[in-house]
Structure formats: structure tokens, C-alpha cells
Design a protein around this motif. Sequence first.
Motif, PDB file in Angstrom:
ATOM      1  N   SER A 123      -4.485   0.249   1.237  1.00 46.54           N
ATOM      2  CA  SER A 123      -5.443   0.701   0.222  1.00 46.54           C
ATOM      3  C   SER A 123      -6.625  -0.254   0.215  1.00 46.54           C
ATOM      4  O   SER A 123      -6.452  -1.471   0.377  1.00 46.54           O
ATOM      5  CB  SER A 123      -4.793   0.722  -1.166  1.00 46.54           C
ATOM      6  OG  SER A 123      -3.703   1.613  -1.196  1.00 46.54           O
ATOM      7  N   TYR A 127     -11.572   2.817  -1.441  1.00 47.36           N
ATOM      8  CA  TYR A 127     -10.727   3.964  -1.081  1.00 47.36           C
ATOM      9  C   TYR A 127     -11.059   4.527   0.303  1.00 47.36           C
ATOM     10  O   TYR A 127     -10.637   5.633   0.628  1.00 47.36           O
ATOM     11  CB  TYR A 127     -10.826   5.104  -2.105  1.00 47.36           C
ATOM     12  CG  TYR A 127     -10.358   4.777  -3.498  1.00 47.36           C
ATOM     13  CD1 TYR A 127      -9.928   3.508  -3.856  1.00 47.36           C
ATOM     14  CD2 TYR A 127     -10.342   5.761  -4.483  1.00 47.36           C
ATOM     15  CE1 TYR A 127      -9.498   3.223  -5.144  1.00 47.36           C
ATOM     16  CE2 TYR A 127      -9.912   5.489  -5.775  1.00 47.36           C
ATOM     17  CZ  TYR A 127      -9.502   4.215  -6.097  1.00 47.36           C
ATOM     18  OH  TYR A 127      -9.078   3.936  -7.377  1.00 47.36           O
ATOM     19  N   LYS A 135      -4.279  -4.000  -0.584  1.00 48.83           N
ATOM     20  CA  LYS A 135      -2.843  -4.158  -0.367  1.00 48.83           C
ATOM     21  C   LYS A 135      -2.402  -3.289   0.805  1.00 48.83           C
ATOM     22  O   LYS A 135      -3.072  -2.316   1.167  1.00 48.83           O
ATOM     23  CB  LYS A 135      -2.053  -3.792  -1.622  1.00 48.83           C
ATOM     24  CG  LYS A 135      -2.165  -2.320  -2.028  1.00 48.83           C
ATOM     25  CD  LYS A 135      -1.317  -2.050  -3.254  1.00 48.83           C
ATOM     26  CE  LYS A 135      -1.392  -0.580  -3.672  1.00 48.83           C
ATOM     27  NZ  LYS A 135      -0.554  -0.288  -4.854  1.00 48.83           N
ATOM     28  N   LYS A 136      -1.272  -3.666   1.401  1.00 46.87           N
ATOM     29  CA  LYS A 136      -0.678  -2.912   2.497  1.00 46.87           C
ATOM     30  C   LYS A 136       0.734  -2.499   2.102  1.00 46.87           C
ATOM     31  O   LYS A 136       1.371  -3.140   1.257  1.00 46.87           O
ATOM     32  CB  LYS A 136      -0.637  -3.750   3.776  1.00 46.87           C
ATOM     33  CG  LYS A 136      -2.014  -4.151   4.300  1.00 46.87           C
ATOM     34  CD  LYS A 136      -1.893  -5.037   5.527  1.00 46.87           C
ATOM     35  CE  LYS A 136      -3.266  -5.504   6.010  1.00 46.87           C
ATOM     36  NZ  LYS A 136      -3.146  -6.415   7.180  1.00 46.87           N
ATOM     37  N   GLY A 137       1.225  -1.418   2.717  1.00 52.84           N
ATOM     38  CA  GLY A 137       2.547  -0.917   2.387  1.00 52.84           C
ATOM     39  C   GLY A 137       3.329  -0.517   3.627  1.00 52.84           C
ATOM     40  O   GLY A 137       2.773  -0.414   4.729  1.00 52.84           O
ATOM     41  N   TRP A 214      -7.404   0.769   9.680  1.00 49.17           N
ATOM     42  CA  TRP A 214      -7.837   0.108   8.464  1.00 49.17           C
ATOM     43  C   TRP A 214      -9.019  -0.819   8.769  1.00 49.17           C
ATOM     44  O   TRP A 214      -9.238  -1.212   9.911  1.00 49.17           O
ATOM     45  CB  TRP A 214      -6.722  -0.771   7.895  1.00 49.17           C
ATOM     46  CG  TRP A 214      -5.367  -0.169   7.833  1.00 49.17           C
ATOM     47  CD1 TRP A 214      -5.066   1.127   7.521  1.00 49.17           C
ATOM     48  CD2 TRP A 214      -4.121  -0.836   8.054  1.00 49.17           C
ATOM     49  NE1 TRP A 214      -3.714   1.309   7.540  1.00 49.17           N
ATOM     50  CE2 TRP A 214      -3.095   0.110   7.859  1.00 49.17           C
ATOM     51  CE3 TRP A 214      -3.767  -2.142   8.377  1.00 49.17           C
ATOM     52  CZ2 TRP A 214      -1.754  -0.201   7.992  1.00 49.17           C
ATOM     53  CZ3 TRP A 214      -2.428  -2.460   8.498  1.00 49.17           C
ATOM     54  CH2 TRP A 214      -1.437  -1.501   8.317  1.00 49.17           C
ATOM     55  N   TRP A 231      -6.608  -0.771 -11.664  1.00 50.85           N
ATOM     56  CA  TRP A 231      -5.642   0.266 -11.272  1.00 50.85           C
ATOM     57  C   TRP A 231      -4.506   0.356 -12.293  1.00 50.85           C
ATOM     58  O   TRP A 231      -3.965   1.436 -12.540  1.00 50.85           O
ATOM     59  CB  TRP A 231      -5.092  -0.026  -9.880  1.00 50.85           C
ATOM     60  CG  TRP A 231      -6.090   0.201  -8.788  1.00 50.85           C
ATOM     61  CD1 TRP A 231      -7.336   0.745  -8.921  1.00 50.85           C
ATOM     62  CD2 TRP A 231      -5.941  -0.103  -7.400  1.00 50.85           C
ATOM     63  NE1 TRP A 231      -7.979   0.797  -7.706  1.00 50.85           N
ATOM     64  CE2 TRP A 231      -7.145   0.284  -6.761  1.00 50.85           C
ATOM     65  CE3 TRP A 231      -4.924  -0.663  -6.637  1.00 50.85           C
ATOM     66  CZ2 TRP A 231      -7.347   0.123  -5.387  1.00 50.85           C
ATOM     67  CZ3 TRP A 231      -5.122  -0.817  -5.272  1.00 50.85           C
ATOM     68  CH2 TRP A 231      -6.320  -0.424  -4.652  1.00 50.85           C
ATOM     69  N   HIS A 352      -6.586   8.108  -1.839  1.00 51.89           N
ATOM     70  CA  HIS A 352      -5.980   6.924  -2.453  1.00 51.89           C
ATOM     71  C   HIS A 352      -4.740   7.303  -3.265  1.00 51.89           C
ATOM     72  O   HIS A 352      -3.681   6.668  -3.148  1.00 51.89           O
ATOM     73  CB  HIS A 352      -6.995   6.221  -3.347  1.00 51.89           C
ATOM     74  CG  HIS A 352      -6.428   5.099  -4.145  1.00 51.89           C
ATOM     75  ND1 HIS A 352      -6.227   3.840  -3.640  1.00 51.89           N
ATOM     76  CD2 HIS A 352      -5.984   5.061  -5.443  1.00 51.89           C
ATOM     77  CE1 HIS A 352      -5.712   3.058  -4.572  1.00 51.89           C
ATOM     78  NE2 HIS A 352      -5.550   3.779  -5.671  1.00 51.89           N
ATOM     79  N   GLY A 355      -1.676   8.127  -1.208  1.00 55.47           N
ATOM     80  CA  GLY A 355      -0.989   6.934  -0.730  1.00 55.47           C
ATOM     81  C   GLY A 355      -0.173   6.266  -1.815  1.00 55.47           C
ATOM     82  O   GLY A 355       0.931   5.752  -1.568  1.00 55.47           O
ATOM     83  N   GLU A 356      -0.705   6.261  -3.052  1.00 50.19           N
ATOM     84  CA  GLU A 356       0.031   5.680  -4.173  1.00 50.19           C
ATOM     85  C   GLU A 356       1.285   6.488  -4.482  1.00 50.19           C
ATOM     86  O   GLU A 356       2.341   5.923  -4.786  1.00 50.19           O
ATOM     87  CB  GLU A 356      -0.874   5.625  -5.412  1.00 50.19           C
ATOM     88  CG  GLU A 356      -2.007   4.612  -5.325  1.00 50.19           C
ATOM     89  CD  GLU A 356      -1.498   3.183  -5.251  1.00 50.19           C
ATOM     90  OE1 GLU A 356      -0.865   2.736  -6.227  1.00 50.19           O
ATOM     91  OE2 GLU A 356      -1.706   2.535  -4.209  1.00 50.19           O
ATOM     92  N   CYS A 360       2.993   3.898   0.051  1.00 45.96           N
ATOM     93  CA  CYS A 360       2.608   3.034   1.167  1.00 45.96           C
ATOM     94  C   CYS A 360       1.125   2.697   1.175  1.00 45.96           C
ATOM     95  O   CYS A 360       0.669   1.867   1.951  1.00 45.96           O
ATOM     96  CB  CYS A 360       2.970   3.707   2.493  1.00 45.96           C
ATOM     97  SG  CYS A 360       2.021   5.210   2.817  1.00 45.96           S
ATOM     98  N   GLY A 361       0.346   3.349   0.316  1.00 47.62           N
ATOM     99  CA  GLY A 361      -1.099   3.168   0.336  1.00 47.62           C
ATOM    100  C   GLY A 361      -1.749   4.081   1.363  1.00 47.62           C
ATOM    101  O   GLY A 361      -1.127   4.464   2.357  1.00 47.62           O
TER     102      GLY A 361
END
Length: 465
Positions: A123, A127, A135-137, A214, A231, A352, A355-356, A360-361
Motif C-alpha cells: 500500500s 494509493y 506497508k507491505k503484506g 511497487w 487510516w 486500496h 487490498g485492505e 495484503c495491501g
Amino acid sequence: MRLNKLVRMVDGKILEGVFAINKPVGMSSYQVIRDCQNVFDPSAAFAPLLAREKSLREKESQYQKRRRSKVKQDLRVKMGHGGTLDPLASGVLILGVGKGTKALSNFLLCTKTYETVVVFGASTDTYDRVGKIIKKGDYKGVTREVVEEALKGFRGKYRQMPPLYSALKMEGKPLYEYAREGKPIPREIETREVDVTELEISEWYEPGTHNHRWPVEEAGQAEKNVIGAVWEVAKSQTAGEKPDEAKIEKAEQETKALEDFSSKKREAEERVDDLVSDEQRAAKKAKANDGKAEPMMSGALGVKAPPKGKGSDLIPPPPGPDEPFPWEGKGPPACKIRMTVTSGFYVRSLCHDLGEKIGCGAMMAELARTRQGQFILGTDNCMEYDDILKGEQVWASKIESALDLWNNQDAKPAEAKSTEAAAKEVPAAEVKTETEKPTQEEAGNQEPPKETGQVKEEVPKDTAA
């Protein structure tokens, strides 16, 4: 054939109405208008339109002439747009010429079709691919089936949260200004009702089969904390829960400390800089140039290449196939999503939020508007931007054909009719005039300026779509 059409237009046919153009990636909507005006103003095709405008001005009273601002005194082809497109986006940009600018408000509330590429696993603050990673997931379990199941919650009507770390104003101030100034984050974030009538995956890209990626740059920890707090407010508000006040207060304190440190650092640098005299600076510059004149840009006989407009290259190009990936192994999957939505919809927010929801983003890597109202990419009423640069012998006949399609309609399109009355009810504060500085251009957040012969623009302070 084209020559005959051009002669006919020179003989007095006035070209005006509404058409669309395929806006390139990296260019602002305002720059497209400027480029069109620079081509149309000296042309034979639009000479009758300018001649009529000149005649009308000659009949104006002295009072009317004095009221005309200096910006509007130049005789230019009057143009406006029917809703901006983000610099990161390409596709249908509706333009009005002459009296056609009065019809642009009809497109304020019409539906639009987009195609966007979503990359999973990270993320960003904006966006999209030109922001900073927050952040990464873990994306190992993300499959097409998982994404299709998550998309079910975004169809139909729901209240969407706008992109939070953007130029979107909250309580009269862009949100990024809260972070820069160390101000408290607003605890109420306005949502808007949107309607998604079509939402489907048109292409699925397995890991290692695509070149989308990314961004490389990551946000600083203080910035991550601020955005995380924002957020947190948005997430709790959407769920109807009370936000974590302690987390928000901590982020605000860290932001204030960061701002104080940056301010003191700037002051120290300015004091050191003042110690260097003008003579020393001049001596350093002369030594660096070794007494030689500044080299001219390459080109025949040393002539400098004409500069591009300030809104031409606002977005870095996508990465080349030889550039290293910001991950090890095959990387995350990606997909292309096609959607038809109401006005006011933020595509980047969908990416965005998707992903939430999966956990995982995700972020937006590409965006194209393929339809707005009755204007569709690849049809006769939507020109290619490159045609404008090929000369009047190419674009004149295409402009005439596109404007004829508009002017020869038996009646206004059903959608335009239905939106015209609604557009009149839009609060004045929501309609941008050409004297206002445009904020970040959001796909789906389009507001046409008043018809004008001039356009003003300020390059967005942040790099979102």
C-alpha cells in the motif's frame, strides 16, 4: 477530400461543440487544453470562430471591455473540459469548443467506464505506483478466486472513503498539510455514496508474468505513523466504531516533533548559507564553468528545443523490462479490472480498499477511462492526442467530423438530459472556476471549469492520480 473540407471551413464554417480526446499518461487535462489552443488559435479551421468572437467584442460597451480581465483579453479559441483526468490516467477527456463549453456541465454527473491495473502486496500513501510505500503484506495466498470474492462487496451502492493522503481538502485544508504543519488530524472524514453498476476482472496476471511493480521509495516512520492514524480514523468510521485515540495522539505528537526538527534544520542551513558571500558564490560558479559560457542544448546550429508545457511530464514513465524488481522471486500477482461507476468514484480508493479487504495491501498501477457519457475511446467522437500534433491537414477533418456528430444529434443523449437538471443543483462550491488553482486531479472527481479562452493550472503538490 481533406483539402476540400479545409477550404469549406475557411469559407466561413464555424467549428464549435463538444468532442473528446484520448489524453496521454503523464499529462494534465489543463495541458491538453493549452496544447489544443496553441494549435487551434493560428489555424484556418478556427479562423471563423475567432472572427466571430472579435466581431462580438467590437460591439461591447466600454464598461464590458473594462470588466474583461487581462487574462481574457487575448483572443483565443474558447475551450473547457467536461471533467479532469488524473495525470497518471489516460483515456476519454471531453472538451468543449466555443458555445460547446456551455454543455460541459451535462457531463458532471454522468457515468464513466474505467480499466485499472491493481498490483497486490503493498500500500502507498497515494494509493498508486507513484507514491511512497507505507506497508507491505503477504500476497502468497492471493488468487483470482480470492479477489473475485472480495470484489462482491464493492458492487452496487455503498459509501466510499476518498483517498486520504492526497490533495483532497478536509475542513478547508489538504490532508498532507496536516502532516507538514503538525496539526491534529480531523476525526470525521467525509464519505460519498457511489454506485458501481459493473465490476469485473478482465485480465489476471500470475506472479512473474507482468511488469507492474511497487515503487522503490518507502515513507519515513513518522509519515507512516501519520498515515496509519488517518487510516485508523477512516477504518473505524466506516465500521461505525470508535477510533484508537492513543494511536492517533501518538502519531500527531510524532508529526509535530518531525515538523519542529525540520524547521530548525532549515533555519540552520539558511544561517550557514548566509555566511557565503555573493563574491564567493560567483567565484565558485566561474571556476566550475572554467570561464566558458553555459553549453547550449543539442540541436541544429545550437537552437534550443522548445520547452514542453508545465503539465506535460507530471508522472514518471512505467519501469522498463530490464529494471530490477523490488522483490525476490516471482513477486505478487496483478489484475486488470473493468468498472462502470457514477461520478465522484475514486478508482484508486477501490484498489486500496480491495487490498485492505484481502489483507495484503494493493495499489493502482494503471488507469484508463474508456467511456464517459456517449464518448467512447476509439470511436469517431474521440480523437487521438497525437493527431493534434500532425498538422491541420490531419486534425481539421477529424475535428469537423467529431463536432458534426455532436451538433447533428436529433436530441441530447438520454444520460446528458437526465444529468442536466441535476448538474444545475450542484452547489456552487463544487464547481471549479478557471481562476481557482486546481487541486489534485482525481479520476471520478471531475469538475469542469467555466468556459474560458485561458486555462490556469498549478502542478499538484503530491503525486497521486
